[in-house]
Design an enzyme around this catalytic site. Structure first.
Site, short mmCIF file in Angstrom:
data_model
loop_
_atom_site.label_atom_id
_atom_site.label_comp_id
_atom_site.label_asym_id
_atom_site.label_seq_id
_atom_site.Cartn_x
_atom_site.Cartn_y
_atom_site.Cartn_z
N LYS A 114 0.86 -1.18 0.00
CA LYS A 114 0.00 0.00 0.00
C LYS A 114 0.89 1.22 0.00
O LYS A 114 2.03 1.16 0.48
CB LYS A 114 -0.88 0.02 1.25
CG LYS A 114 -2.15 0.84 1.08
CD LYS A 114 -3.20 0.05 0.32
CE LYS A 114 -4.48 0.83 0.16
NZ LYS A 114 -5.56 -0.04 -0.34
P1 NAD Z 1 -12.79 7.62 -2.75
O1 NAD Z 1 -11.80 8.64 -2.35
O2 NAD Z 1 -13.17 7.48 -4.19
O3 NAD Z 1 -14.16 7.80 -1.91
C1 NAD Z 1 -14.20 7.90 -0.51
C2 NAD Z 1 -15.61 8.36 -0.11
O4 NAD Z 1 -15.77 8.34 1.30
C3 NAD Z 1 -15.91 9.79 -0.54
O5 NAD Z 1 -17.27 9.88 -0.95
C4 NAD Z 1 -15.71 10.60 0.75
O6 NAD Z 1 -16.42 11.83 0.73
C5 NAD Z 1 -16.28 9.61 1.73
N1 NAD Z 1 -15.91 9.78 3.15
C6 NAD Z 1 -14.71 10.07 3.69
N2 NAD Z 1 -14.81 10.11 5.03
C7 NAD Z 1 -16.11 9.83 5.34
C8 NAD Z 1 -16.84 9.68 6.55
N3 NAD Z 1 -16.26 9.84 7.73
N4 NAD Z 1 -18.18 9.38 6.48
C9 NAD Z 1 -18.78 9.20 5.30
N5 NAD Z 1 -18.13 9.31 4.12
C10 NAD Z 1 -16.82 9.62 4.15
O7 NAD Z 1 -12.22 6.22 -2.21
P2 NAD Z 1 -12.65 4.75 -2.66
O8 NAD Z 1 -11.68 4.28 -3.67
O9 NAD Z 1 -14.12 4.70 -2.92
O10 NAD Z 1 -12.30 3.94 -1.33
C11 NAD Z 1 -13.24 3.81 -0.26
C12 NAD Z 1 -12.80 2.63 0.60
O11 NAD Z 1 -12.78 1.44 -0.20
C13 NAD Z 1 -11.40 2.73 1.20
O12 NAD Z 1 -11.38 2.06 2.45
C14 NAD Z 1 -10.54 1.97 0.21
O13 NAD Z 1 -9.33 1.50 0.76
C15 NAD Z 1 -11.50 0.84 -0.11
N6 NAD Z 1 -11.23 0.12 -1.37
C16 NAD Z 1 -11.18 0.79 -2.55
C17 NAD Z 1 -10.94 0.06 -3.73
C18 NAD Z 1 -10.94 0.72 -5.08
O14 NAD Z 1 -10.88 -0.02 -6.08
N7 NAD Z 1 -11.04 2.02 -5.19
C19 NAD Z 1 -10.74 -1.33 -3.67
C20 NAD Z 1 -10.82 -1.98 -2.44
C21 NAD Z 1 -11.07 -1.23 -1.29
#
Ligand code: NAD
Length: 424
Positions: A114
């Site tokens: 990561k």
């Molecule tokens: P992103 O930056 O695209 O979106 C994050 C979202 O969470 C945004 O809408 C933000 O406004 C919101 N947010 C932040 N803090 C918040 C809170 N306290 N309460 C409510 N909403 C809040 O990120 P993402 O890629 O969607 O990742 C989200 C999660 O999924 C992370 O934990 C990431 O590690 C995990 N993840 C992502 C992927 C991927 O392919 N992008 C794959 C596996 C896991």
């Protein structure tokens, strides 16, 4: 792009503590000695870099970035790159460890990694983010590459970020290296279906888990926390499957509608305003209240530790599918288990992203592209196969889905260590 925001009144998340506790529980069940347990726990490499950035106004600011390779026993390291003001080395270490287990559980031939840069991307221009990404990539370039470590998007980064990573690395290599990053734009060797893969995987598993507890998806209600790359498409695919999505949130606010939100209209609102807040098709509620709505299914898809000892008793959903990494603290996990709530763990639930990243890497390395149908049917097959395997293991051993998934993954990684032997 959006920032990662923790709730002021909530306990501070401790993702590394949670990840280490999960590993300890698995090691205890597997009966490994301290030496092997130590090899599984310790990150193989961790690099912290300084990133001097020339701001648009001519001033210079020095940012900090990390890249952690947790385990390399089953193949090159793989894991996202996060831009967030809250990034710490310990958080990146936890996320890298979870990537190791996720890749092993889904049997994709990678170790776990990561990366993170401590920056609030909302407060920097496009040009500044490009310079940060290129300098960070340069600093970590001796450690990455298609056979070493392959970044992907995560919180606060996107396919443009991956295009810059790929271009910077390619300039240093003297030729175009498409396989150095995944989650790239389609025009640069990205894969069809990658942008929606994590959410598709979440929804495949969520529908299976609902059916398993006797709830027909068409009768189910859901709430989704976070409306970024994972949360948005999760809400869309749940609605397409007939699930009523009663509430969603993001870092700026939350909306709910008792009869279900119109997700297509909500997406148009988000495109126009950058947040779910202010959506006229729902009622504004407190961000934390989304977790406590009267729903059958809850998908946390934001940041770590939002389901914690403080709110775990107030969650109504009987099924929680972890779109985010580490959304449930160790204490909350215990509370939910004692209440009989089914928690589908992150290393299974959100593995769709790394599965299609693997497909993208395979396609890029072979320069041969698959159809969207190929990608999506193979994704579904792998997700449901993993779901069935974890569920059977949990049932036969009388443990939670998280413990079953972690035990299966840790055992695969440990076997790779044992077969390779200890060098020298
Ligand atoms: P992103 O930056 O695209 O979106 C994050 C979202 O969470 C945004 O809408 C933000 O406004 C919101 N947010 C932040 N803090 C918040 C809170 N306290 N309460 C409510 N909403 C809040 O990120 P993402 O890629 O969607 O990742 C989200 C999660 O999924 C992370 O934990 C990431 O590690 C995990 N993840 C992502 C992927 C991927 O392919 N992008 C794959 C596996 C896991």
């Amino acid at each position: 792009m959006s920032t990662l925001t923790y709730l002021d009144a909530s306990p501070r998340p401790d993702p590394l503590g949670d990840a280490q506790a999960q590993l300890s529980a698995a090691v205890g069940i597997l009966g490994y000695d301290d030496g092997l347990a130590g090899m599984l726990a310790a990150p193989r490499r961790q690099l912290t870099v300084s990133i001097p950035l020339r701001r648009d106004d001519g001033s210079v600011e020095v940012l900090t970035g990390h890249r952690v390779q947790h385990n390399l026993s089953r193949g090159p390291a793989k894991g996202g790159l996060r831009f967030s003001p809250d990034v710490t080395l310990d958080e990146v270490r936890a996320l890298a460890m979870w990537m190791t287990w996720k890749c092993a559980l889904l049997d994709v031939p990678y170790g776990g990694a990561k990366g993170g840069v401590r920056i609030d991307p909302d407060r920097y221009s496009h040009g500044e983010l490009e310079r940060v990404t290129r300098r960070y990539t340069t600093e970590i370039s001796p450690f990455i590459g298609p056979e070493r470590d392959i970044p992907a998007p995560d919180v606060g980064t996107d396919e443009q970020t991956m295009a810059w990573v790929m271009d910077t690395y390619s300039h240093q290599s003297g030729h175009t290296v498409l396989g150095v990053a995944t989650g790239k734009p389609l025009a640069l060797g990205g894969s069809l279906g990658r942008a929606t893969a994590t959410s598709r995987g979440v929804v495949h598993v969520a529908l299976a888990a609902l059916l398993d507890v006797g709830i027909e998806p068409a009768e189910a209600a859901a709430a989704v926390e976070g409306f970024g790359k994972v949360g948005r498409y999760t809400a869309r695919f749940l609605a397409e499957a007939g699930v009523r999505v009663l509430g969603v949130s993001d870092a700026h606010g939350a909306v709910a509608a008792a009869g279900g939100l119109d997700i297509s209209a909500l997406e148009l609102h988000v495109d126009a305003h950058g947040t779910v807040a202010g959506f006229p098709g729902g009622e504004a509620i407190a961000r934390t209240d989304v977790l406590e709505l009267e729903v059958d299914l809850l998908v946390p898809a934001a940041v770590e530790g939002t389901i914690n000892a403080q709110n775990a008793n107030r969650i109504h959903a009987m099924v929680i599918v972890e779109g985010a990494n580490g959304p449930t603290s160790e204490q909350a996990d215990d509370i939910l288990r004692s209440r009989g709530v089914v928690v589908v763990p992150d290393i299974l639930a959100n593995a769709g992203g790394v599965i299609v990243s693997y497909f993208e890497w395979v396609q890029a390395n072979q320069a041969y592209w698959w159809s969207a149908d190929d990608v999506e049917s193979r994704l579904k097959e792998r997700m449901l196969q993993a779901w069935n395997g974890v569920q059977q293991k949990a049932r036969s051993h009388g443990v939670s889905l998280r413990t079953a998934a972690t035990v299966m993954a840790v055992e695969r990684v440990a076997n790779a260590h044992l077969l390779r032997g200890l060098y020298p």
